[in-house]
Design a protein around this motif. Structure first.
Motif, mmCIF file in Angstrom:
data_model
loop_
_atom_site.group_PDB
_atom_site.id
_atom_site.type_symbol
_atom_site.label_atom_id
_atom_site.label_comp_id
_atom_site.label_asym_id
_atom_site.label_seq_id
_atom_site.Cartn_x
_atom_site.Cartn_y
_atom_site.Cartn_z
ATOM 1 N N ARG A 181 97.236 25.844 112.031
ATOM 2 C CA ARG A 181 97.651 24.994 113.147
ATOM 3 C C ARG A 181 96.750 23.774 113.210
ATOM 4 O O ARG A 181 95.548 23.867 112.939
ATOM 5 C CB ARG A 181 97.567 25.775 114.454
ATOM 6 N N LEU A 219 95.755 20.298 115.676
ATOM 7 C CA LEU A 219 95.830 19.686 116.999
ATOM 8 C C LEU A 219 95.399 18.227 116.895
ATOM 9 O O LEU A 219 94.314 17.925 116.391
ATOM 10 C CB LEU A 219 94.915 20.423 117.985
ATOM 11 N N LYS A 262 101.530 24.497 111.734
ATOM 12 C CA LYS A 262 102.137 24.126 113.006
ATOM 13 C C LYS A 262 101.363 22.971 113.628
ATOM 14 O O LYS A 262 100.133 22.981 113.654
ATOM 15 C CB LYS A 262 102.151 25.328 113.955
ATOM 16 N N HIS A 263 102.088 21.982 114.123
ATOM 17 C CA HIS A 263 101.456 20.790 114.700
ATOM 18 C C HIS A 263 101.554 20.845 116.221
ATOM 19 O O HIS A 263 102.624 21.009 116.794
ATOM 20 C CB HIS A 263 102.161 19.528 114.183
ATOM 21 N N LYS A 264 100.385 20.708 116.883
ATOM 22 C CA LYS A 264 100.337 20.627 118.339
ATOM 23 C C LYS A 264 99.702 19.294 118.723
ATOM 24 O O LYS A 264 98.816 18.790 118.023
ATOM 25 C CB LYS A 264 99.498 21.775 118.923
ATOM 26 N N ARG A 265 100.148 18.728 119.842
ATOM 27 C CA ARG A 265 99.575 17.477 120.339
ATOM 28 C C ARG A 265 99.039 17.676 121.754
ATOM 29 O O ARG A 265 99.576 18.486 122.516
ATOM 30 C CB ARG A 265 100.622 16.358 120.328
ATOM 31 N N THR A 266 98.006 16.931 122.075
ATOM 32 C CA THR A 266 97.395 17.043 123.387
ATOM 33 C C THR A 266 98.287 16.416 124.455
ATOM 34 O O THR A 266 99.177 15.633 124.149
ATOM 35 C CB THR A 266 96.028 16.352 123.420
#
Length: 319
Positions: A224, A226, A247-251
């Motif tokens: 992952r 961030l 998996k890509h997560k953004r703030t």
């Protein structure tokens, strides 16, 4: 507080008091039997007559009256300033005209959270987290850093000389900015950084491919990533570089604290490398960076890891 099994603990005091009050022993005989002074025998016998068996415990040492204690109204003002403005003991003390140590005692008495534990914007206690395994989450960010002109910048030579060095450089070689692309593993704090010329989507995507390869070489399987909401990270080019296995997560917008580990890495990097010593040129500073980055990941003790190095938390990195 005395130990419950001590010779003259609560049970021994009760036995002494019963001998005097219930069995009719003289104070001197009871004191000699329990190897205490007559005054001690008098105290526990009197306590037993007044309070019974419950009076054998130690009473609190707090005085009945505290005429010099901070008034309740002033305590409420101290608490209100702390909660509403998030000020420390020094600023609150200067405003109210009392010593900061007095403010600190009041804050400790009411068990208010330390400022280091609070988010300054909202006043809420910061939720700290750490993923269980290396690669579960990698923080990615870009730090924009002004380049040093030949001859030294204003931090070393002074504002006037630094400006002359900057403007005297060839127009095609003006210092400008360097863009440090950083990737920091959440669990181990193992870091990979490159100094690049821009923050375009193609540059960010190419950086991630090299960073991913570096993490794999270190034995870290990235699951992952961030990032913030920069345009380069919202592009399809960066999404393609991540691939289907990451998996890509953004703030959340305007919430850099979520990506706090890489933000803290940026500050450490500036303090211990970028501004740690006077550099005569950008080339000299760039040349010193690989050694510092290796020191950060392999030999520098990390405070959040209780003095361990990031490399010590990466499986098989040390063989």
């Amino acid at each position: 507080m005395s130990h419950p099994n001590a010779f003259l603990g609560p049970r021994g005091r009760l036995a002494l008091a019963k001998c005097v009050v219930d069995d009719g022993w003289s104070l001197r005989r009871a004191a000699e039997r329990f190897q205490v002074s007559v005054a001690t025998a008098v105290r526990w016998a009197r306590r037993y007559r007044e309070l019974g068996g419950n009076g054998m415990e130690d009473l609190p040492s707090r005085p009945v009256r505290s005429p010099r204690r901070t008034p309740a109204r002033r305590e409420r003002r101290i608490i209100a300033l702390r909660l509403n403005r998030r000020w420390g003991p020094a600023r609150i003390g200067y405003l109210l005209g009392i010593h900061p140590s007095t403010v600190h005692k009041v804050l400790s008495r009411y068990r208010l959270a330390r400022l280091a534990w609070l988010d300054r914007a909202t006043g809420r206690v910061i939720r700290r987290y750490e993923h269980d395994k290396p690669g579960d989450l990698v923080h990615v960010d870009i730090k924009k850093l002004g380049r040093i002109p030949d001859g030294g910048g204003h931090r070393v030579t002074g504002r006037a000389t630094g400006n002359r060095n900057k403007t005297g450089t060839d127009a095609n070689r003006r210092p400008g900015y360097a863009y440090l692309h950083n990737a920091v593993d959440d669990h181990s704090r193992f870091a990979y950084t490159e100094i690049l010329t821009d923050e375009k989507k193609e540059t960010a995507a190419a950086f991630w491919e090299r960073a991913h390869a570096a993490f794999n070489a270190a034995g870290i399987t990235v699951r992952r990533v961030l990032t913030d909401n920069g345009s380069c990270y919202r592009s399809h080019t960066f999404k393609d570089a991540l691939g289907p296995g990451v998996k890509h997560k953004r703030t959340r917008p305007y919430r850099p604290q979520t990506n706090g580990k890489v933000e803290r890495f940026n500050r450490t990097m500036l303090d211990e490398w970028a501004y740690a010593q006077p550099y005569a040129s950008e080339t000299e500073r760039v040349a010193a960076f690989p050694a510092w980055l290796h020191h950060y990941s392999h030999t520098r003790g990390h405070t959040s890891l209780k003095g361990q190095t990031p490399a010590s938390r990466v499986t098989n990195l040390r063989g």
